[in-house]
Motif scaffolding. Structure first.
Motif, PDB file in Angstrom:
ATOM      1  N   ILE A 190       0.816  -1.210   0.000  1.00  0.00           N
ATOM      2  CA  ILE A 190       0.000   0.000   0.000  1.00  0.00           C
ATOM      3  C   ILE A 190       0.853   1.266   0.000  1.00  0.00           C
ATOM      4  O   ILE A 190       0.403   2.339  -0.366  1.00  0.00           O
ATOM      5  CB  ILE A 190      -0.967  -0.016   1.208  1.00  0.00           C
ATOM      6  CG1 ILE A 190      -2.180   0.881   0.943  1.00  0.00           C
ATOM      7  CG2 ILE A 190      -0.274   0.387   2.491  1.00  0.00           C
ATOM      8  CD1 ILE A 190      -3.078   0.385  -0.131  1.00  0.00           C
ATOM      9  N   TRP A 191       2.139   1.143   0.411  1.00  0.00           N
ATOM     10  CA  TRP A 191       3.018   2.307   0.484  1.00  0.00           C
ATOM     11  C   TRP A 191       3.961   2.415  -0.717  1.00  0.00           C
ATOM     12  O   TRP A 191       4.825   3.296  -0.739  1.00  0.00           O
ATOM     13  CB  TRP A 191       3.842   2.273   1.763  1.00  0.00           C
ATOM     14  CG  TRP A 191       3.029   2.232   3.024  1.00  0.00           C
ATOM     15  CD1 TRP A 191       2.964   1.225   3.933  1.00  0.00           C
ATOM     16  CD2 TRP A 191       2.155   3.262   3.523  1.00  0.00           C
ATOM     17  NE1 TRP A 191       2.116   1.547   4.962  1.00  0.00           N
ATOM     18  CE2 TRP A 191       1.608   2.799   4.740  1.00  0.00           C
ATOM     19  CE3 TRP A 191       1.793   4.532   3.057  1.00  0.00           C
ATOM     20  CZ2 TRP A 191       0.712   3.550   5.499  1.00  0.00           C
ATOM     21  CZ3 TRP A 191       0.900   5.280   3.819  1.00  0.00           C
ATOM     22  CH2 TRP A 191       0.374   4.795   5.009  1.00  0.00           C
ATOM     23  N   LEU A 192       3.829   1.551  -1.713  1.00  0.00           N
ATOM     24  CA  LEU A 192       4.714   1.628  -2.876  1.00  0.00           C
ATOM     25  C   LEU A 192       4.520   2.952  -3.613  1.00  0.00           C
ATOM     26  O   LEU A 192       3.374   3.380  -3.825  1.00  0.00           O
ATOM     27  CB  LEU A 192       4.462   0.453  -3.830  1.00  0.00           C
ATOM     28  CG  LEU A 192       4.930  -0.915  -3.346  1.00  0.00           C
ATOM     29  CD1 LEU A 192       4.475  -2.000  -4.321  1.00  0.00           C
ATOM     30  CD2 LEU A 192       6.449  -0.947  -3.206  1.00  0.00           C
ATOM     31  N   PRO A 193       5.590   3.610  -4.027  1.00  0.00           N
ATOM     32  CA  PRO A 193       5.466   4.933  -4.656  1.00  0.00           C
ATOM     33  C   PRO A 193       4.630   4.949  -5.932  1.00  0.00           C
ATOM     34  O   PRO A 193       3.870   5.880  -6.162  1.00  0.00           O
ATOM     35  CB  PRO A 193       6.919   5.326  -4.955  1.00  0.00           C
ATOM     36  CG  PRO A 193       7.731   4.534  -3.984  1.00  0.00           C
ATOM     37  CD  PRO A 193       7.010   3.241  -3.803  1.00  0.00           C
ATOM     38  N   ASN A 194       4.764   3.929  -6.769  1.00  0.00           N
ATOM     39  CA  ASN A 194       4.036   3.932  -8.039  1.00  0.00           C
ATOM     40  C   ASN A 194       2.613   3.422  -7.908  1.00  0.00           C
ATOM     41  O   ASN A 194       1.688   3.982  -8.501  1.00  0.00           O
ATOM     42  CB  ASN A 194       4.777   3.087  -9.076  1.00  0.00           C
ATOM     43  CG  ASN A 194       6.041   3.744  -9.573  1.00  0.00           C
ATOM     44  OD1 ASN A 194       6.195   4.960  -9.483  1.00  0.00           O
ATOM     45  ND2 ASN A 194       6.961   2.950 -10.086  1.00  0.00           N
ATOM     46  N   SER A 195       2.429   2.351  -7.160  1.00  0.00           N
ATOM     47  CA  SER A 195       1.129   1.684  -7.140  1.00  0.00           C
ATOM     48  C   SER A 195       0.406   1.763  -5.810  1.00  0.00           C
ATOM     49  O   SER A 195      -0.696   1.232  -5.674  1.00  0.00           O
ATOM     50  CB  SER A 195       1.308   0.207  -7.513  1.00  0.00           C
ATOM     51  OG  SER A 195       2.213  -0.437  -6.617  1.00  0.00           O
ATOM     52  N   GLY A 196       1.005   2.412  -4.821  1.00  0.00           N
ATOM     53  CA  GLY A 196       0.368   2.506  -3.521  1.00  0.00           C
ATOM     54  C   GLY A 196      -0.675   3.605  -3.460  1.00  0.00           C
ATOM     55  O   GLY A 196      -0.961   4.292  -4.433  1.00  0.00           O
ATOM     56  N   GLY A 197      -1.253   3.765  -2.285  1.00  0.00           N
ATOM     57  CA  GLY A 197      -2.253   4.815  -2.091  1.00  0.00           C
ATOM     58  C   GLY A 197      -3.667   4.269  -2.129  1.00  0.00           C
ATOM     59  O   GLY A 197      -3.950   3.208  -2.691  1.00  0.00           O
ATOM     60  N   VAL A 198      -4.571   5.033  -1.521  1.00  0.00           N
ATOM     61  CA  VAL A 198      -5.941   4.570  -1.350  1.00  0.00           C
ATOM     62  C   VAL A 198      -6.714   4.530  -2.665  1.00  0.00           C
ATOM     63  O   VAL A 198      -7.566   3.651  -2.868  1.00  0.00           O
ATOM     64  CB  VAL A 198      -6.665   5.453  -0.308  1.00  0.00           C
ATOM     65  CG1 VAL A 198      -6.898   6.865  -0.831  1.00  0.00           C
ATOM     66  CG2 VAL A 198      -7.968   4.819   0.126  1.00  0.00           C
ATOM     67  N   THR A 199      -6.424   5.439  -3.595  1.00  0.00           N
ATOM     68  CA  THR A 199      -7.214   5.498  -4.826  1.00  0.00           C
ATOM     69  C   THR A 199      -6.951   4.301  -5.722  1.00  0.00           C
ATOM     70  O   THR A 199      -7.893   3.674  -6.239  1.00  0.00           O
ATOM     71  CB  THR A 199      -6.923   6.795  -5.592  1.00  0.00           C
ATOM     72  OG1 THR A 199      -7.121   7.915  -4.720  1.00  0.00           O
ATOM     73  CG2 THR A 199      -7.859   6.939  -6.781  1.00  0.00           C
ATOM     74  N   LEU A 200      -5.681   3.957  -5.916  1.00  0.00           N
ATOM     75  CA  LEU A 200      -5.369   2.799  -6.755  1.00  0.00           C
ATOM     76  C   LEU A 200      -5.714   1.489  -6.063  1.00  0.00           C
ATOM     77  O   LEU A 200      -5.892   0.459  -6.730  1.00  0.00           O
ATOM     78  CB  LEU A 200      -3.886   2.806  -7.140  1.00  0.00           C
ATOM     79  CG  LEU A 200      -3.506   3.777  -8.261  1.00  0.00           C
ATOM     80  CD1 LEU A 200      -1.991   3.893  -8.370  1.00  0.00           C
ATOM     81  CD2 LEU A 200      -4.103   3.321  -9.593  1.00  0.00           C
ATOM     82  N   ASP A 201      -5.832   1.505  -4.750  1.00  0.00           N
ATOM     83  CA  ASP A 201      -6.163   0.287  -4.030  1.00  0.00           C
ATOM     84  C   ASP A 201      -7.658   0.004  -4.046  1.00  0.00           C
ATOM     85  O   ASP A 201      -8.072  -1.122  -4.343  1.00  0.00           O
ATOM     86  CB  ASP A 201      -5.659   0.368  -2.591  1.00  0.00           C
ATOM     87  CG  ASP A 201      -5.799  -0.959  -1.861  1.00  0.00           C
ATOM     88  OD1 ASP A 201      -5.270  -1.964  -2.373  1.00  0.00           O
ATOM     89  OD2 ASP A 201      -6.436  -0.993  -0.802  1.00  0.00           O
ATOM     90  N   ILE A 202      -8.487   1.003  -3.752  1.00  0.00           N
ATOM     91  CA  ILE A 202      -9.933   0.759  -3.625  1.00  0.00           C
ATOM     92  C   ILE A 202     -10.804   1.791  -4.331  1.00  0.00           C
ATOM     93  O   ILE A 202     -12.026   1.616  -4.392  1.00  0.00           O
ATOM     94  CB  ILE A 202     -10.347   0.692  -2.138  1.00  0.00           C
ATOM     95  CG1 ILE A 202      -9.887   1.947  -1.381  1.00  0.00           C
ATOM     96  CG2 ILE A 202      -9.802  -0.576  -1.495  1.00  0.00           C
ATOM     97  CD1 ILE A 202     -10.326   1.969   0.091  1.00  0.00           C
ATOM     98  N   GLY A 203     -10.201   2.834  -4.894  1.00  0.00           N
ATOM     99  CA  GLY A 203     -10.997   3.888  -5.520  1.00  0.00           C
ATOM    100  C   GLY A 203     -11.857   3.408  -6.671  1.00  0.00           C
ATOM    101  O   GLY A 203     -12.950   3.936  -6.916  1.00  0.00           O
ATOM    102  N   MET A 204     -11.386   2.373  -7.388  1.00  0.00           N
ATOM    103  CA  MET A 204     -12.139   1.889  -8.543  1.00  0.00           C
ATOM    104  C   MET A 204     -13.483   1.290  -8.151  1.00  0.00           C
ATOM    105  O   MET A 204     -14.420   1.258  -8.952  1.00  0.00           O
ATOM    106  CB  MET A 204     -11.307   0.891  -9.353  1.00  0.00           C
ATOM    107  CG  MET A 204     -11.155  -0.496  -8.753  1.00  0.00           C
ATOM    108  SD  MET A 204     -10.201  -0.528  -7.219  1.00  0.00           S
ATOM    109  CE  MET A 204      -8.607   0.053  -7.805  1.00  0.00           C
ATOM    110  N   TYR A 205     -13.614   0.821  -6.911  1.00  0.00           N
ATOM    111  CA  TYR A 205     -14.881   0.253  -6.478  1.00  0.00           C
ATOM    112  C   TYR A 205     -16.001   1.295  -6.519  1.00  0.00           C
ATOM    113  O   TYR A 205     -17.152   0.982  -6.844  1.00  0.00           O
ATOM    114  CB  TYR A 205     -14.768  -0.292  -5.052  1.00  0.00           C
ATOM    115  CG  TYR A 205     -14.104  -1.638  -4.951  1.00  0.00           C
ATOM    116  CD1 TYR A 205     -14.667  -2.768  -5.527  1.00  0.00           C
ATOM    117  CD2 TYR A 205     -12.906  -1.788  -4.254  1.00  0.00           C
ATOM    118  CE1 TYR A 205     -14.059  -4.001  -5.413  1.00  0.00           C
ATOM    119  CE2 TYR A 205     -12.296  -3.028  -4.131  1.00  0.00           C
ATOM    120  CZ  TYR A 205     -12.878  -4.133  -4.719  1.00  0.00           C
ATOM    121  OH  TYR A 205     -12.270  -5.361  -4.604  1.00  0.00           O
TER     122      TYR A 205
END
Length: 397
Positions: A190-205
């Motif tokens: 979840i903390w990876l610079p390129n792919s981390g963050g709340v939006t890329l994790d669950i924002g698509m839902y």
């Protein structure tokens, strides 16, 4: 003084109680590209879905793949991803790697002519998503982003209600989704610079709800604000406008509006409300694994009659999962199986145009909250530098 009255009727769906479909011919044979936690949950769901089987798994090492295969009773294991893609006993490839490598291995699978399902989000960016979609269409190969929520019976019912204008045209939709990020685990994805963050994790839902609430409309404007922690977006509020085009003619409703609330600071209720001109539809939490849908028909200000539709999760022989509600993967596995048997190149529940629309919205939110993906400003420069080194190590694998 306004008051509320609710006359509720409960409607339970017997068909939703079973993970099993009707009789099928040969099972669809899945190749699992990754041996991580989400892949483990996916294989467990495959193993209880009629008409599907896990035929092979691949990992970065032969020993890890063999251990995963043994744990899940998979007949073949591979120590490299190309070996899995080239396996003639695999009908469809499931890409369950970390997000940073989705585009790379989805592309390789499509180039090999393999039907491909990619864990959401499909890629890191809209541009990468556009390229994958174009490649799938050019090669005439099945491609689906694993937006499993769309395959649940509750969402099918939701779309039927919207199509029938049961509560009138939808004016706006609101949803929240948050889970407490692991503060003590700086190595978590979840903390990876390129792919981390709340939006890329669950924002698509939440972003995918726009195409459900406003069928045929296009996202025309995205406005987002939020906070950044350790270089990634942490709490986000966003509003997306949807242009109804010709649907606005003769209507006073105007553009559709979708409001998103996302956070990595807390576990939220995770509820979705779609407000129509004559009532509202509520997906009770957790809406990304939807099991109850409530329809409230306005009878006056503060007065409504309620109809409740229950869609229990399929019978769960495991009980323990890495992620809550993963037994619900059976719905997506069934959808993919039907599509492949019918020779389709997309899944009707979540077509490629919807993947493109969601990627556009997510891209805009991330850019507006974080700026450039490789965020330079942070309160902890040493921490961010360590994460960048970790990202470089991942990219070099």
């Amino acid at each position: 003084m306004a008051f509320s009255r609710s006359a509720a009727r409960l409607v339970s769906s017997p068909a939703a109680r079973s993970a099993l479909g009707g009789p099928t011919s040969d099972p669809v044979r899945w190749g699992i590209l990754s041996a991580g936690r989400i892949a483990s949950d996916y294989v467990k769901a495959i193993n209880v879905t009629e008409g599907a089987s896990a035929a092979a798994v691949a990992a970065r090492s032969a020993s890890k793949a063999a251990a995963f295969a043994s744990a899940h009773s998979i007949p073949a294991s591979h120590g490299s991803y190309p070996e899995l893609i080239g396996n003639p006993n695999v009908d469809v490839v499931y890409v369950g790697t970390i997000l940073d490598h989705h585009a790379e291995w989805a592309r390789e699978s499509l180039l090999a002519g393999k039907p491909t399902v990619v864990e959401k989000p499909l890629t890191l960016t809209y541009q990468d998503t556009r390229e994958l979609v174009d490649l799938a269409r050019e090669r005439n190969v099945f491609l689906m982003e694993g937006m499993w929520t769309r395959c649940f019976p509750a969402v099918r019912k939701l779309r039927q209600l919207i199509a029938a204008s049961d509560v009138g045209p939808i004016v706006y939709a609101q949803a929240d989704f948050g889970w407490a990020f692991p503060e003590s685990s700086p190595d978590d994805r979840i903390w990876l610079p390129n792919s981390g963050g709340v939006t890329l994790d669950i924002g698509m839902y939440i972003a995918q709800l726009g195409r459900v609430a406003f069928p045929g409309a296009r996202a025309s404007d995205v406005r987002a604000t939020g906070t950044v922690k350790n270089g990634v977006d942490y709490t986000v509020m966003a509003t997306v406008s949807y242009d109804r085009g010709h649907q606005k003619e003769g209507s006073s409703v105007g553009d559709g509006m979708l409001q998103l609330a996302l956070t990595g600071a807390a576990n939220t209720e995770e509820r979705c409300v779609l407000q129509g001109t004559r009532g509202r539809i509520v997906l009770d939490g957790p809406f990304h694994v939807p099991q109850r849908l409530r329809v409230l028909h306005d009878q006056g200000r503060g007065i409504s009659d309620e109809v409740v539709y229950d869609f229990p999760l399929p019978d769960d022989p495991y009980g323990e999962w890495n992620y809550p509600g993963s037994i619900g993967f059976v719905h997506q596995i069934q959808e993919v199986g039907r599509a492949l048997r019918e020779g389709k190149k997309e899944c009707e529940a979540f077509p490629l145009e919807d993947s493109l629309e969601v990627a556009h919205v997510v891209d805009e939110i991330v850019h507006q909250v974080r700026g450039e993906r490789d965020v330079a400003s942070t309160d902890d420069g040493e921490w961010l530098e360590a994460q960048r080194r970790k990202q470089a190590s991942i990219d070099a694998r």
